[in-house]
Design a protein around this motif. Sequence first.
Motif: not given
Lengths: 347, 81
Positions: B44-48, B55-58, B60-68
Amino acid sequence: MSKRKITVAVTGLNAVDSPGPGIAVIRGVKECTDFDVRIIGLSYESLEPGIYMGLCDKTYQIPYPTAGSEALLHRLAFINEKEKIDVIIPNFDAELYNFIKIAPKLKAIGINSFLPTHEQFDARDKINLYAFGQKHGFYVPRDRVIYDVHELPAIAEQFGYPIVVKGKYYEATVAQTLEQAQKAFHKLNAKWGLPIIVQEFINGTEINVAALGDGKGNTVSAVPMRKMVITDKGKAWAGITLEDQSLVDLAAKFISATKWSGGFELEIMRTMDGRPYIMEVNPRFPAWIYLTAGAGQNQPAALVKLALGEKVTPYKTYLVGKLFIRYSWDMIVDVSEFQKISAFGEL
Amino acid sequence: MKINKNIAISESGFIFNPGTGDSFSTNPIGAEIIQLLKDDKKPSEIIKVISSKYQIDGPSFEKDLEDFYSQLRDGSLTAYE
């Protein structure tokens, strides 16, 4: 302080695509700051590249292992009269038996060596490796030593395909079917003779450990390496040192169990669940041994000191992420040099 | 998600796993995420941090982060939790 002058004789000068360890050993020994080293190369054939690379102060041809230990001793005694050899480092599996046999006689004429015993040498032989693993608690693939091709189907049934069909001395084939296994059997029999070793196939990551035992059960050095480029002969053309204490501990356990004296290489296949299977134990330094010097544990130099009876403090650390990258290089050599080694057995 | 502590990562995004000898490349944001993981930051901290910085929406980034994360696991760069 002046460096101590010593003369070291080394075999394995065939720095070809399936290289002998001699050149790597020489480079390690020459880098030792304690010694002023004169190198005597010992070759079997006139076109071994190491004869011409400028690393040997003098090279002599020696008889093939099949000529026997007396012929080898006779030749080495002749060379020693001229060169006063302090230490000899043989680097081929096939010549080791004779060198171990004559080691006391060499010692008597002033030539020191640091070799395993015949018992140690035989115990890790691929024919005896499974029993060795069972005895000392190492993961070793199941195998069968066979003399008849008709034994293959039952073994394949037991192990399941693929199976590994190995020659007595060198070479191995992974067979996916009975036909492939039979073909490999006949090919290896024709080349290396019987028996043939049939081994269970282990899937995993291949890792090698170069190590040096002091003959009393203590580890002087152990450096793990993963091959990054492998030739079609299965030889490492590039590799990198790894940080893995379990592999260092495995080498230490092997040394402790065998009281191994000298250099050796563990060929390990680590399975997905992390079990380190010992696939082979090579009873001498590997061709990539110079990487140990590059990583801060100069095993060839340490072996020379052990052979001379000097105390060697075991290495504790090495540099992780050190690579060796092998390359090929065309040397230009005058025919007169080739003629000298060919006709007179000396250069 | 925890990253292996011995993983080395350079400023240019070159990742080296000293346990396996494998190396990888990542872009500057990937390198930043790995550094945050090495600093024991929670997902949650990384996403924040990343979503506000770039400046990207949380979501969308959460999905990319899972891929990463999945790529990090495939590369044996993660530690058992």
